[in-house]
Write a protein that holds these residues in place. Structure first.
Motif, PDB file in Angstrom:
ATOM      1  N   TYR A  93       0.907  -1.206   0.110  1.00 20.41           N
ATOM      2  CA  TYR A  93       0.090   0.052  -0.167  1.00 20.41           C
ATOM      3  C   TYR A  93       0.821   1.345  -0.069  1.00 20.41           C
ATOM      4  CZ  TYR A  93      -3.753  -3.038   1.494  1.00 20.41           C
ATOM      5  OH  TYR A  93      -4.990  -4.001   1.544  1.00 20.41           O
ATOM      6  N   ASP A  94       0.471   2.403  -0.666  1.00 25.92           N
ATOM      7  CA  ASP A  94       1.285   3.589  -0.618  1.00 25.92           C
ATOM      8  C   ASP A  94       0.736   4.373   0.800  1.00 25.92           C
ATOM      9  OD1 ASP A  94       2.160   3.479  -3.092  1.00 25.92           O
ATOM     10  OD2 ASP A  94       0.179   4.243  -4.170  1.00 25.92           O
ATOM     11  N   GLU A  95      -0.490   3.901   1.322  1.00 26.98           N
ATOM     12  CA  GLU A  95      -0.794   4.741   2.584  1.00 26.98           C
ATOM     13  C   GLU A  95      -1.315   3.565   3.583  1.00 26.98           C
ATOM     14  OE1 GLU A  95      -0.013   7.605   3.631  1.00 26.98           O
ATOM     15  OE2 GLU A  95       0.487   8.520   1.637  1.00 26.98           O
ATOM     16  N   ILE A  96      -0.662   3.592   4.734  1.00 23.75           N
ATOM     17  CA  ILE A  96      -1.275   2.415   5.677  1.00 23.75           C
ATOM     18  C   ILE A  96      -2.539   2.520   6.277  1.00 23.75           C
ATOM     19  CG2 ILE A  96       1.005   2.120   6.557  1.00 23.75           C
ATOM     20  CD1 ILE A  96       0.167   3.538   9.252  1.00 23.75           C
ATOM     21  N   ASN A  97      -3.420   3.796   5.788  1.00 24.22           N
ATOM     22  CA  ASN A  97      -4.757   3.932   6.166  1.00 24.22           C
ATOM     23  C   ASN A  97      -5.732   3.356   5.267  1.00 24.22           C
ATOM     24  OD1 ASN A  97      -4.255   4.950   8.760  1.00 24.22           O
ATOM     25  ND2 ASN A  97      -3.814   7.081   8.033  1.00 24.22           N
ATOM     26  N   THR A  98      -5.191   3.213   3.996  1.00 25.24           N
ATOM     27  CA  THR A  98      -5.867   2.918   2.777  1.00 25.24           C
ATOM     28  C   THR A  98      -6.808   1.209   3.016  1.00 25.24           C
ATOM     29  OG1 THR A  98      -4.656   3.979   1.027  1.00 25.24           O
ATOM     30  CG2 THR A  98      -5.975   2.314   0.359  1.00 25.24           C
ATOM     31  N   PRO A  99      -8.078   1.309   2.952  1.00 27.76           N
ATOM     32  CA  PRO A  99      -8.501   0.026   3.271  1.00 27.76           C
ATOM     33  C   PRO A  99      -8.102  -0.729   2.361  1.00 27.76           C
ATOM     34  CG  PRO A  99     -10.323   1.662   2.450  1.00 27.76           C
ATOM     35  CD  PRO A  99      -8.928   2.400   2.817  1.00 27.76           C
ATOM     36  N   GLU A 100      -8.440  -2.260   2.587  1.00 30.68           N
ATOM     37  CA  GLU A 100      -8.166  -3.214   1.574  1.00 30.68           C
ATOM     38  C   GLU A 100      -9.200  -3.205   0.386  1.00 30.68           C
ATOM     39  OE1 GLU A 100      -8.814  -7.875   1.213  1.00 30.68           O
ATOM     40  OE2 GLU A 100      -7.562  -7.447   2.885  1.00 30.68           O
ATOM     41  N   PRO A 101      -8.774  -3.036  -0.803  1.00 29.17           N
ATOM     42  CA  PRO A 101      -9.571  -2.928  -1.993  1.00 29.17           C
ATOM     43  C   PRO A 101     -10.104  -4.254  -2.495  1.00 29.17           C
ATOM     44  CG  PRO A 101      -7.476  -2.847  -2.910  1.00 29.17           C
ATOM     45  CD  PRO A 101      -7.429  -2.823  -1.363  1.00 29.17           C
ATOM     46  N   LEU A 102     -11.479  -4.403  -3.027  1.00 25.77           N
ATOM     47  CA  LEU A 102     -12.028  -5.538  -3.701  1.00 25.77           C
ATOM     48  C   LEU A 102     -11.021  -6.222  -4.606  1.00 25.77           C
ATOM     49  CD1 LEU A 102     -14.123  -7.649  -3.664  1.00 25.77           C
ATOM     50  CD2 LEU A 102     -15.524  -6.062  -5.309  1.00 25.77           C
ATOM     51  N   ASN A 103     -10.453  -5.023  -5.338  1.00 18.05           N
ATOM     52  CA  ASN A 103      -9.604  -5.403  -6.747  1.00 18.05           C
ATOM     53  C   ASN A 103      -8.156  -5.055  -6.206  1.00 18.05           C
ATOM     54  OD1 ASN A 103      -8.146  -5.917  -8.962  1.00 18.05           O
ATOM     55  ND2 ASN A 103      -9.880  -4.917 -10.299  1.00 18.05           N
ATOM     56  N   LEU A 104      -7.248  -6.080  -5.978  1.00 15.15           N
ATOM     57  CA  LEU A 104      -5.830  -5.974  -5.487  1.00 15.15           C
ATOM     58  C   LEU A 104      -5.092  -5.133  -6.757  1.00 15.15           C
ATOM     59  CD1 LEU A 104      -5.183  -9.153  -3.374  1.00 15.15           C
ATOM     60  CD2 LEU A 104      -5.750  -6.739  -2.466  1.00 15.15           C
ATOM     61  N   SER A 105      -5.458  -5.117  -7.936  1.00 17.61           N
ATOM     62  CA  SER A 105      -4.616  -4.592  -8.962  1.00 17.61           C
ATOM     63  C   SER A 105      -4.715  -3.247  -8.726  1.00 17.61           C
ATOM     64  CB  SER A 105      -5.263  -4.732 -10.165  1.00 17.61           C
ATOM     65  OG  SER A 105      -6.439  -4.069 -10.321  1.00 17.61           O
ATOM     66  N   SER A 106      -5.211  -2.270  -7.793  1.00 18.76           N
ATOM     67  CA  SER A 106      -5.238  -1.032  -7.440  1.00 18.76           C
ATOM     68  C   SER A 106      -4.003  -0.717  -6.790  1.00 18.76           C
ATOM     69  CB  SER A 106      -6.484  -0.558  -6.790  1.00 18.76           C
ATOM     70  OG  SER A 106      -6.546  -1.269  -5.733  1.00 18.76           O
ATOM     71  N   LEU A 107      -3.512  -1.746  -6.052  1.00 22.21           N
ATOM     72  CA  LEU A 107      -2.014  -1.646  -5.136  1.00 22.21           C
ATOM     73  C   LEU A 107      -0.740  -1.971  -6.039  1.00 22.21           C
ATOM     74  CD1 LEU A 107      -3.484  -3.712  -2.016  1.00 22.21           C
ATOM     75  CD2 LEU A 107      -3.376  -1.031  -2.405  1.00 22.21           C
ATOM     76  N   HIS A 108       0.156  -1.854  -5.341  1.00 19.89           N
ATOM     77  CA  HIS A 108       1.436  -2.255  -5.898  1.00 19.89           C
ATOM     78  C   HIS A 108       1.917  -3.723  -5.863  1.00 19.89           C
ATOM     79  CE1 HIS A 108       5.646  -1.841  -7.208  1.00 19.89           C
ATOM     80  NE2 HIS A 108       6.153  -2.194  -5.900  1.00 19.89           N
ATOM     81  N   GLU A 109       2.043  -4.394  -6.871  1.00 21.67           N
ATOM     82  CA  GLU A 109       2.209  -5.774  -6.714  1.00 21.67           C
ATOM     83  C   GLU A 109       3.553  -6.091  -6.584  1.00 21.67           C
ATOM     84  OE1 GLU A 109       1.631 -10.387  -8.408  1.00 21.67           O
ATOM     85  OE2 GLU A 109       0.574  -8.460  -9.466  1.00 21.67           O
ATOM     86  N   ILE A 110       4.359  -6.707  -5.691  1.00 23.72           N
ATOM     87  CA  ILE A 110       5.756  -6.895  -5.674  1.00 23.72           C
ATOM     88  C   ILE A 110       5.858  -8.057  -6.835  1.00 23.72           C
ATOM     89  CG2 ILE A 110       7.624  -7.786  -4.526  1.00 23.72           C
ATOM     90  CD1 ILE A 110       6.427  -5.185  -3.454  1.00 23.72           C
ATOM     91  N   PRO A 111       6.940  -7.835  -7.773  1.00 21.36           N
ATOM     92  CA  PRO A 111       7.275  -8.856  -8.884  1.00 21.36           C
ATOM     93  C   PRO A 111       7.426 -10.229  -8.187  1.00 21.36           C
ATOM     94  CG  PRO A 111       8.202  -6.564  -9.147  1.00 21.36           C
ATOM     95  CD  PRO A 111       7.650  -6.497  -7.847  1.00 21.36           C
ATOM     96  N   GLN A 112       7.134 -11.161  -9.032  1.00 21.04           N
ATOM     97  CA  GLN A 112       7.140 -12.516  -8.390  1.00 21.04           C
ATOM     98  C   GLN A 112       8.531 -12.751  -8.117  1.00 21.04           C
ATOM     99  OE1 GLN A 112       4.207 -15.007  -8.092  1.00 21.04           O
ATOM    100  NE2 GLN A 112       3.631 -13.112  -7.457  1.00 21.04           N
ATOM    101  N   SER A 113       9.352 -12.561  -9.090  1.00 25.88           N
ATOM    102  CA  SER A 113      10.903 -12.966  -8.634  1.00 25.88           C
ATOM    103  C   SER A 113      11.544 -12.053  -7.562  1.00 25.88           C
ATOM    104  CB  SER A 113      11.763 -12.275 -10.164  1.00 25.88           C
ATOM    105  OG  SER A 113      11.641 -11.349 -10.297  1.00 25.88           O
TER     106      SER A 113
END
Length: 325
Positions: free
Chosen positions: A100-120
């Motif tokens: 998350y960019d901000e810790i107060n951001t609630p968990e979204p229904l669609n996680l694609s709105s967050l920054h995904e850590i690359p699998q590698s």
């Protein structure tokens, strides 16, 4: 499709049961329409969840290690997932990590709105493959003060997918302070070294100050104290001699920990020379040791015993050397 009419004063909850056959998958959708004659201000969808082929209800994720509401970044974090006998058939598992960019951001229904850590990159942060049921995250992999969501997915060859999520909030260590020691050199069991720490704050109060010294890759705790966040701390104590091979340099570590166990560390390099044998007052030291025990200061007594033992070993080592040495 199920249609629901909500009147002026009624609240309706709809539960739709879906088939759990392997050949069927679902993409549930909520569509809200209204009649202009109805008077309302807000409609809230409180919960929306579904189970694909029984995967969701038949599996769970739980924390095994580092499981407080705020985790500690310098400890290993272990999550364990389970899939019951109802998870029949061929399944493939995978973990994903989102930041998350901000810790107060609630968990979204669609996680694609967050920054995904690359699998590698995510794979380098853990001990085991990220396609297994369990996950062990390495210390220092998650950043202090950050919020993450871990998504555990179980999928079938048909494309049917079930997902479980775990959100982690990483605790931040005490910050904003400094520690100092004076003087920077002295004599073992003789010089009074003064350690001061000031300005350390943390919302997870109280703070614990731990002081230790090291010789030959060992570490000995010689003092600790727990006080309120932001309170100035001062300590006066003796130290053992450093190693002759390192010009009698002794490493002293000050560790400041909050109530969760997250810590900030400062180290000092102090030159501590051995006490001359003729200045060793065994009677005085024995009396001080007995005083610590009588006052219930067990750590102080053990620290003094360790200092005395170290000094005696140093003196004995020096006396066994030949004049040529």
């Amino acid at each position: 499709m199920k249609e629901i009419t909500i009147g002026k004063t009624k609240v309706v909850t709809a539960v739709i049961y879906l088939s759990n056959q392997d050949e069927i998958s679902y993409n549930p959708e909520v569509i809200i329409t209204h009649d202009s004659s109805l008077q309302y201000e807000k409609i809230t969808v409180l919960d929306l969840c579904y189970s694909a082929c029984g995967i969701y209800k038949s599996s769970r994720v739980c924390c095994f290690k580092n499981c407080k509401d705020k985790i500690i970044s310098d400890e290993k974090t272990i999550l364990q997932s389970e899939c019951s006998a109802f998870c029949s058939g061929e399944l493939t598992f995978s973990w994903s990590l989102y930041c998350y960019d901000e810790i107060n951001t609630p968990e979204p229904l669609n996680l694609s709105s967050l920054h995904e850590i690359p699998q590698s990159e995510f794979q380098d942060m853990v001990y085991n493959p990220i396609n297994e049921l369990d996950l062990a995250i390495k210390p220092y992999s998650l950043q202090p003060g950050k919020k993450y969501t871990l998504a555990f997915q179980a999928s079938r060859p048909t494309g049917t997918l079930g997902e479980l999520r775990t959100t982690l909030l990483v605790n931040s260590p005490p910050a904003g302070g400094t520690c100092a020691v004076s003087p920077s050199s002295g004599i073992a069991l003789s010089t009074n070294f003064t350690f001061t720490c000031d300005g350390w704050t943390d919302p997870e109060s109280p703070l614990t100050y731990e002081f230790s010294y090291g010789n030959n890759q060992t570490e000995t705790l010689f003092h600790f104290r727990t006080i309120a966040s932001g309170t100035k701390f001062s300590l006066v104590d003796w130290l053992p001699a450093g190693e002759e091979s390192s010009n009698y340099t002794l490493t002293v570590t000050a560790k400041v920990k909050d109530s969760y166990g997250s810590s900030s560390i400062e180290q000092f390099m102090i030159q501590v020379r051995p006490l001359p044998e003729e200045e060793l007052n065994a009677t005085k030291l024995s009396g001080l040791f007995a005083e610590h025990l009588a006052n219930g200061d067990t750590l102080e007594a053990l620290s003094l015993a360790s200092l005395l033992s170290s000094t005696m070993n140093t003196l004995e080592s020096g006396s066994t050397k030949s004049p040529e040495q």
